[in-house]
Scaffold this active site. Structure first.
Site, PDB file in Angstrom:
ATOM      1  N   LYS A  50      12.283  92.302 -23.225  1.00  0.00           N
ATOM      2  CA  LYS A  50      13.475  91.441 -23.247  1.00  0.00           C
ATOM      3  C   LYS A  50      14.676  92.272 -22.821  1.00  0.00           C
ATOM      4  O   LYS A  50      14.802  93.434 -23.235  1.00  0.00           O
ATOM      5  CB  LYS A  50      13.629  90.930 -24.680  1.00  0.00           C
ATOM      6  CG  LYS A  50      14.710  89.925 -24.954  1.00  0.00           C
ATOM      7  CD  LYS A  50      14.610  89.447 -26.408  1.00  0.00           C
ATOM      8  CE  LYS A  50      15.572  88.331 -26.730  1.00  0.00           C
ATOM      9  NZ  LYS A  50      15.365  87.796 -28.099  1.00  0.00           N
ATOM     10  N   SER A  68      14.898  83.099 -28.423  1.00  0.00           N
ATOM     11  CA  SER A  68      15.574  83.592 -27.240  1.00  0.00           C
ATOM     12  C   SER A  68      14.720  84.531 -26.373  1.00  0.00           C
ATOM     13  O   SER A  68      15.127  84.843 -25.256  1.00  0.00           O
ATOM     14  CB  SER A  68      16.853  84.319 -27.643  1.00  0.00           C
ATOM     15  OG  SER A  68      16.563  85.453 -28.429  1.00  0.00           O
ATOM     16  N   SER A  75      13.129  84.168 -32.799  1.00  0.00           N
ATOM     17  CA  SER A  75      13.130  84.343 -31.346  1.00  0.00           C
ATOM     18  C   SER A  75      11.883  85.017 -30.758  1.00  0.00           C
ATOM     19  O   SER A  75      11.739  85.058 -29.538  1.00  0.00           O
ATOM     20  CB  SER A  75      14.378  85.120 -30.910  1.00  0.00           C
ATOM     21  OG  SER A  75      15.512  84.288 -30.961  1.00  0.00           O
TER      22      SER A  75
END
Lengths: 461, 75
Positions: free
Chosen positions: A78, A154, A178
């Protein structure tokens, strides 16, 4: 190697000399080039660095040095993890103006020390304040099972990259869900370790009280290998708890035999589509779990997490909100601005409630070892979908996607998201929740579900 | 010695309406120094109301004074 190859399979092939790290990396880079334009998982591809690293690993092996447990395994992170030479954008426009990171984040360094090879950074919801995987600056990550659908967020790029078979392993972060939400929407395994277990050093923060980092993969063995490689004390993270390294990979073979497993009732048995609860029931039946328990005051726990999240995130972003509010993703900015108005007394009270709730939740684990709960109240929503229907009531989609994950991360419990198919629809996942520091138990139960064919994360066709 | 819960004697706190939330936002923005554009105001107000509703759930739950905040600082 194929797009179905697991991290464990690649590492074993590299160790045995059946595959070179260079071949593994070229295959991953070719898949990314071919498939990523359709799923938008990657924001940076670090091809040159990956090829250099692969050459080093292959040279080491040729010289007789033992490759690590993740030798030659391509992975991606990420884009809130520091990657040397790249500004850590955390899904934002504003952070692109930062200096390039001077060194890799702690977990990137640990995976590479075990032989894994970073191939890039992944799309995410801006500053991690997101459950959708949408992003106004980089475009939405797209669900590999249906590209008109959300990945969840996310850590949306992390879910998409693993589910599309671009890499067998990705890292994400989980503050309120997330890692677990993209695991559910994209149909991957995901591990949110105990709060304070893994170092957060070298990652862009969101909510100091709740931020966790962890892996997503297509098998429980791969989650475990990555998790074991990332454990260990790091003086650069003042929030890390003083725990010894407690490897789990060898323990997986013990399975779920003898463990007391219960299904979370009450709050966790309503407020979602029926298939979400059917997935939990399917897992419970496979495990022979007939007991139900109630996690007390879960709705209040979610509310307290909501208040603390909004306030801490607003505090973190205050200078940027003052200087460059127009450069935020509007979906994130307006919640951050609202967060600046929260009375401090409310936040203090929420942190005191958190203590009360922790005591009550820990007491449950004197009665059971593992709790099963749904991961999300729905399957992947359409990209851009603003509302959803639950029990006949239309509710805002964004905040409600995390309704089942927030009360668990609020007190830092370790959770494995296990993808469980119900019918022919899009993926769903079940949360396998254990007491603090018992990642081993959650992973053993997840592995049992995988072995029974109930939990599975096939690459999206 | 524990403190008896105060909740039954608390004065009622009304749900936040749009006008009150708007007044809070308008008063707070100069204080925190955020140049909020007029077109953002409506969604900011909606978020303030959502947070207040969440906070209400937390504030309505009586806690003994001896319950410490979760984060612990060690010098």
């Amino acid at each position: 190697m194929s797009n179905q190859s697991t991290a464990a399979g690649i590492a074993a092939a590299v160790a045995a000399g059946r595959l070179t790290a260079a071949e593994a990396i070229e295959a991953a880079l070719a898949r990314i080039a071919a498939i990523d334009p359709g799923v938008n998982a990657f924001t940076d591809v670090t091809a040159e660095r990956a090829r250099a690293r692969a050459a080093t690993i292959d040279a080491d092996r040729a010289a007789g040095r033992a490759p690590g447990p993740l030798a030659g395994v391509p992975f991606a992170v990420k884009n809130l993890f520091d990657v040397e030479g790249i500004p850590t954008r955390a899904g934002s426009k504003i952070n692109r103006d930062r200096e390039p990171a001077a060194r890799d984040g702690a977990l990137v360094r640990r995976l590479e020390a075990a032989g894994a090879i970073l191939v890039g950074a992944l799309n995410m919801g801006e500053y991690a304040y997101d459950f959708t995987g949408e992003n106004a600056h980089d475009g939405p990550s797209r669900n590999p099972h249906d590209r008109d659908r959300m990945t969840g967020g996310s850590s949306g790029g992390s879910g998409a990259a693993v589910a599309a078979g671009l890499v067998p392993l990705a890292l994400g972060s989980d503050t309120n869900g997330s890692i677990r939400v993209p695991s559910a929407f994209c149909g991957t395994f995901g591990l949110k370790p105990t709060f304070g277990r893994l170092s957060r050093a070298g990652s862009f923060p969101f909510v100091a009280s709740f931020d966790h980092l962890g892996p997503l993969a297509r098998s429980v063995a791969d989650l475990s290998l990555a998790y074991d490689a990332m454990q260990g004390a790091d003086p650069d993270d003042p929030w890390q708890a003083p725990r010894p390294v407690e490897p789990v990979t060898a323990a997986l073979a013990q399975g779920a035999t003898g463990l007391r497993i219960a299904v979370a009732g009450g709050y966790f048995a309503r407020g979602g589509e029926p298939d979400c609860f059917a997935a939990v029931q399917r897992a419970a039946e496979a495990l022979g779990a007939t007991r139900a328990i109630e996690i007390p005051e879960a709705a209040r726990a979610r509310a307290a997490a909501f208040v603390i999240t909004a306030s801490e995130a607003a505090g973190l972003h205050l200078d940027r909100l003052r200087a460059r509010p127009g450069d935020y993703d509007p979906a994130v900015r307006d919640r951050l601005i609202a967060g600046t108005t929260i009375p401090a007394a409310w936040v203090h009270r929420a942190q005191r409630f958190r203590s009360w709730y922790r005591t009550r939740v820990l007491a449950l684990f004197e009665e059971v070892d593992v709790v099963l709960a749904p991961c999300t109240p729905c399957r992947a929503l359409r990209i851009g979908q603003a509302t959803m229907e639950i029990d006949g009531v239309t509710v805002p989609a964004r905040p409600n996607i995390g309704v089942f994950t927030q009360p668990i991360s609020f007190v830092g419990l370790p959770v494995v998201a296990v993808p469980v198919r119900v019918g022919d629809g899009l993926p769903l996942a079940v949360q396998v929740i254990a007491a603090p520091w018992r990642e081993d138990l959650a992973l053993r139960v997840a592995g049992t579900l995988e072995a029974a064919g109930v939990g599975a994360a096939p690459v999206a066709e | 010695m524990t403190t008896p819960p105060l909740a039954p004697a608390l004065p009622p706190a009304l749900p936040l309406d749009d006008a009150s939330a708007g007044a809070i936002v308008d008063a707070m923005m100069p204080l925190v120094g955020i140049p909020m554009a007029p077109e953002w105001r409506e969604t900011v107000i909606a978020s303030v109301k959502a947070t207040a509703a969440a906070a209400r759930l937390v504030l309505d739950f009586p806690l003994d004074d001896t319950v410490e905040p979760a984060p612990v600082f060690r010098a």
